[in-house]
Every structure is written in C-alpha cells, then in structure tokens.
Design a protein around this motif. Structure first.
Motif, mmCIF file in Angstrom:
data_model
loop_
_atom_site.group_PDB
_atom_site.id
_atom_site.type_symbol
_atom_site.label_atom_id
_atom_site.label_comp_id
_atom_site.label_asym_id
_atom_site.label_seq_id
_atom_site.Cartn_x
_atom_site.Cartn_y
_atom_site.Cartn_z
ATOM 1 N N ASP A 90 -3.585 2.691 0.040
ATOM 2 C CA ASP A 90 -2.370 2.461 0.806
ATOM 3 C C ASP A 90 -2.478 3.065 2.200
ATOM 4 O O ASP A 90 -1.971 2.500 3.167
ATOM 5 N N ARG A 91 -3.144 4.195 2.331
ATOM 6 C CA ARG A 91 -3.336 4.785 3.661
ATOM 7 C C ARG A 91 -4.180 3.870 4.541
ATOM 8 O O ARG A 91 -3.918 3.735 5.739
ATOM 9 N N VAL A 92 -5.190 3.224 3.957
ATOM 10 C CA VAL A 92 -6.002 2.274 4.722
ATOM 11 C C VAL A 92 -5.121 1.107 5.169
ATOM 12 O O VAL A 92 -5.132 0.722 6.342
ATOM 13 N N ALA A 93 -4.347 0.555 4.253
ATOM 14 C CA ALA A 93 -3.471 -0.576 4.584
ATOM 15 C C ALA A 93 -2.449 -0.176 5.648
ATOM 16 O O ALA A 93 -2.209 -0.931 6.600
ATOM 17 N N GLN A 94 -1.846 0.989 5.521
ATOM 18 C CA GLN A 94 -0.870 1.458 6.509
ATOM 19 C C GLN A 94 -1.514 1.621 7.879
ATOM 20 O O GLN A 94 -0.902 1.309 8.907
#
Length: 110
Positions: A90-94
C-alpha cells in the motif's frame, strides 16, 4: 518499462513509476503493516510484487488493505494516539499516486 498505458488497461500507470515509488518506500524503511510483510520480505519477490501493484492499479482493481493500528505517546501531554501503519504494498501504491498528483499540481503553485 517506460510505457504509459498498457493495452487493455484503463489507467495510465507506468511500470517505471511503480519502480521509482518502490525505491522511495525502501529508502524510508518503515515497519510492516497488518500483513506482517517487511521491506526485506517484499524485496525477496520484488519483480512479482511490483508487477501485482502495477497490474492492479492500472486495471483499477487495487483496493488497499486495512492498516495496522499502533499506539504511540503524544508529543505534548499525556496519553497515546493511534498511528495507522499501511502495508509495504500500500505504501508503494500511495507513493505512485502521490508522485502523479505532485507532477500535476506543482506547476500550478510555481
């Protein structure tokens, strides 16, 4: 890796952007999210993990998992506050989204 839009994908997200986002997330380090996957664990199958992020985001099927709640002490005063820790994925996507928003919005402010 520079292609802007893959055939059959509704959103223009480059694989390059996902790679750059990963590098930023890795540099920031951070604790595992609710799934328990650390930066090191994510990196063990990096190619596949980044492909999944890109594929889900570009197809519009990415949905973030819940965040892990961690209590941390308040800076001023007594008590604790809840900090939400997202998964590495999710951090990558954000970060991909934040980079795109920054690219579009920054010129307006300068």
């Amino acid at each position: 890796m520079d292609e802007l839009k893959a055939p059959g994908k509704p959103f223009e997200i480059s694989k390059w952007a996902v790679q750059v986002a990963w590098e930023k997330v890795k540099a920031n380090r951070g604790a595992p999210g609710v799934d328990g996957q650390s930066i090191e664990d994510f990196e063990k199958d990096l190619k596949n993990n980044l492909y999944k992020v890109w594929n889900r985001m570009s197809s519009g099927s990415y949905f973030p998992p819940p965040v892990r709640a961690v209590e941390i002490p308040k800076v001023h005063g007594a008590g604790m506050r809840i900090l939400g820790v997202p998964t590495v994925t999710d951090r990558v996507a954000q970060t991909v989204v934040a980079m795109e928003l920054e690219r579009r919005v920054e010129p307006v402010f300068h």
